[in-house]
Motif scaffolding. Structure first.
Motif, mmCIF file in Angstrom:
data_model
loop_
_atom_site.group_PDB
_atom_site.id
_atom_site.type_symbol
_atom_site.label_atom_id
_atom_site.label_comp_id
_atom_site.label_asym_id
_atom_site.label_seq_id
_atom_site.Cartn_x
_atom_site.Cartn_y
_atom_site.Cartn_z
ATOM 1 N N GLY A 1 0.825 -1.204 0.000
ATOM 2 C CA GLY A 1 0.000 0.000 0.000
ATOM 3 C C GLY A 1 0.856 1.249 0.000
ATOM 4 N N ARG A 2 0.324 2.287 -0.609
ATOM 5 C CA ARG A 2 1.078 3.529 -0.732
ATOM 6 C C ARG A 2 1.202 4.248 0.613
ATOM 7 N NH1 ARG A 2 -1.958 2.546 -5.029
ATOM 8 N NH2 ARG A 2 -0.975 2.591 -7.075
ATOM 9 N N ARG A 3 0.122 4.310 1.334
ATOM 10 C CA ARG A 3 0.132 5.023 2.621
ATOM 11 C C ARG A 3 1.135 4.418 3.604
ATOM 12 N NH1 ARG A 3 -3.810 8.301 5.683
ATOM 13 N NH2 ARG A 3 -3.444 7.854 7.894
ATOM 14 N N PRO A 4 1.146 3.083 3.810
ATOM 15 C CA PRO A 4 2.145 2.517 4.720
ATOM 16 C C PRO A 4 3.585 2.785 4.278
ATOM 17 C CG PRO A 4 0.411 0.925 4.341
ATOM 18 C CD PRO A 4 0.175 2.066 3.394
ATOM 19 N N LEU A 5 3.833 2.782 2.971
ATOM 20 C CA LEU A 5 5.187 3.079 2.494
ATOM 21 C C LEU A 5 5.571 4.522 2.784
ATOM 22 C CD1 LEU A 5 5.505 1.158 -0.888
ATOM 23 C CD2 LEU A 5 6.835 0.813 1.179
ATOM 24 N N LEU A 6 4.644 5.452 2.568
ATOM 25 C CA LEU A 6 4.939 6.855 2.859
ATOM 26 C C LEU A 6 5.133 7.080 4.349
ATOM 27 C CD1 LEU A 6 2.548 8.717 0.387
ATOM 28 C CD2 LEU A 6 5.039 8.643 0.331
ATOM 29 N N ILE A 7 4.325 6.419 5.164
ATOM 30 C CA ILE A 7 4.483 6.555 6.618
ATOM 31 C C ILE A 7 5.815 5.955 7.056
ATOM 32 C CG2 ILE A 7 3.578 5.780 8.845
ATOM 33 C CD1 ILE A 7 0.751 6.122 7.606
ATOM 34 N N THR A 8 6.176 4.813 6.490
ATOM 35 C CA THR A 8 7.460 4.186 6.818
ATOM 36 C C THR A 8 8.616 5.105 6.440
ATOM 37 O OG1 THR A 8 6.515 1.993 6.520
ATOM 38 C CG2 THR A 8 8.919 2.160 6.435
ATOM 39 N N PHE A 9 8.520 5.732 5.273
ATOM 40 C CA PHE A 9 9.545 6.698 4.869
ATOM 41 C C PHE A 9 9.608 7.854 5.859
ATOM 42 C CE2 PHE A 9 9.852 10.962 3.001
ATOM 43 C CZ PHE A 9 11.222 11.002 2.809
ATOM 44 N N GLY A 10 8.458 8.435 6.206
ATOM 45 C CA GLY A 10 8.431 9.577 7.114
ATOM 46 C C GLY A 10 9.027 9.253 8.475
ATOM 47 N N VAL A 11 8.647 8.102 9.023
ATOM 48 C CA VAL A 11 9.179 7.687 10.322
ATOM 49 C C VAL A 11 10.676 7.388 10.208
ATOM 50 C CG1 VAL A 11 9.087 5.872 12.087
ATOM 51 C CG2 VAL A 11 6.975 6.849 11.201
ATOM 52 N N GLY A 12 11.051 6.653 9.170
ATOM 53 C CA GLY A 12 12.465 6.306 8.985
ATOM 54 C C GLY A 12 13.342 7.527 8.801
ATOM 55 N N THR B 1 13.678 17.834 10.823
ATOM 56 C CA THR B 1 12.466 18.628 11.024
ATOM 57 C C THR B 1 11.560 18.562 9.806
ATOM 58 O OG1 THR B 1 13.641 20.123 12.500
ATOM 59 C CG2 THR B 1 11.604 20.961 11.500
ATOM 60 N N TYR B 2 12.133 18.724 8.632
ATOM 61 C CA TYR B 2 11.308 18.687 7.429
ATOM 62 C C TYR B 2 10.857 17.268 7.086
ATOM 63 C CZ TYR B 2 11.749 23.611 6.890
ATOM 64 O OH TYR B 2 11.659 24.956 7.112
ATOM 65 N N SER B 3 11.585 16.274 7.523
ATOM 66 C CA SER B 3 11.122 14.898 7.375
ATOM 67 C C SER B 3 9.886 14.680 8.249
ATOM 68 C CB SER B 3 12.210 13.904 7.767
ATOM 69 O OG SER B 3 13.308 14.008 6.895
ATOM 70 N N ALA B 4 9.920 15.222 9.449
ATOM 71 C CA ALA B 4 8.766 15.114 10.352
ATOM 72 C C ALA B 4 7.564 15.866 9.795
ATOM 73 C CB ALA B 4 9.129 15.649 11.734
ATOM 74 N N VAL B 5 7.812 17.015 9.176
ATOM 75 C CA VAL B 5 6.722 17.767 8.537
ATOM 76 C C VAL B 5 6.101 16.923 7.420
ATOM 77 C CG1 VAL B 5 6.187 19.804 7.114
ATOM 78 C CG2 VAL B 5 7.591 20.041 9.165
ATOM 79 N N SER B 6 6.921 16.268 6.628
ATOM 80 C CA SER B 6 6.383 15.434 5.548
ATOM 81 C C SER B 6 5.581 14.259 6.107
ATOM 82 C CB SER B 6 7.498 14.928 4.628
ATOM 83 O OG SER B 6 8.196 13.860 5.213
ATOM 84 N N LEU B 7 5.993 13.745 7.251
ATOM 85 C CA LEU B 7 5.250 12.661 7.896
ATOM 86 C C LEU B 7 3.867 13.143 8.346
ATOM 87 C CD1 LEU B 7 5.035 9.805 9.090
ATOM 88 C CD2 LEU B 7 6.232 10.668 11.115
ATOM 89 N N VAL B 8 3.819 14.322 8.931
ATOM 90 C CA VAL B 8 2.543 14.860 9.409
ATOM 91 C C VAL B 8 1.616 15.172 8.238
ATOM 92 C CG1 VAL B 8 1.468 16.834 10.593
ATOM 93 C CG2 VAL B 8 3.504 15.753 11.544
ATOM 94 N N VAL B 9 2.173 15.770 7.196
ATOM 95 C CA VAL B 9 1.367 16.111 6.024
ATOM 96 C C VAL B 9 0.917 14.867 5.311
ATOM 97 C CG1 VAL B 9 1.418 17.258 3.780
ATOM 98 C CG2 VAL B 9 2.441 18.358 5.753
#
Length: 119
Positions: A7-18, A111-119
């Motif tokens: 799924g796309r959402r889990p991959l994006l969340i994994t990227f954001g957290v990682g 910081t900007y990685s965390a912003v991308s995770l939230v968005v």
């Protein structure tokens, strides 16, 4: 394609957290590594994190906009973000270095990685 199974959402969340949790430790460790094998391992971990975004970014962006505005919808935000963050990254990094806070750039990226995770 792996994103179809995961799924796309889990991959994006994994990227954001990682990226949020991994940037500072990876870049700090990379600054202290003295062997090729160690550097290769650290860079490989970073690449695995980034794959969570790059593998699906084209599909995600395509699905966000209808066909008649897709080029503008993808290109304009990309150009603005690239100019603001990609174009200024070298200057920001050098500013942190000149200020005597080399690790500040790692936190800037985090910081900007965390912003991308939230968005």
């Amino acid at each position: 394609m792996r994103a179809d199974r995961i799924g796309r959402r889990p991959l994006l969340i994994t990227f954001g957290v990682g990226a949020t949790l991994g940037t500072v430790p990876l870049t700090t460790a990379l600054g202290h590594v003295s062997t090729f094998d160690g550097a290769l391992l650290l860079m490989s971990v970073g690449i695995v994190i980034i794959v969570g975004y790059t593998a699906i970014s084209g599909v995600v962006k395509t699905e966000m906009f209808p066909a008649h505005v897709r080029a503008l919808g993808v290109a304009l935000p990309y150009a603005i973000a690239n100019a603001l963050f990609g174009g200024s990254a070298e200057y920001v990094a050098l500013w942190f270095k000149d200020a005597g806070m080399k690790s500040g750039f790692h936190w800037y990226v985090t910081t900007y990685s965390a912003v991308s995770l939230v968005v």
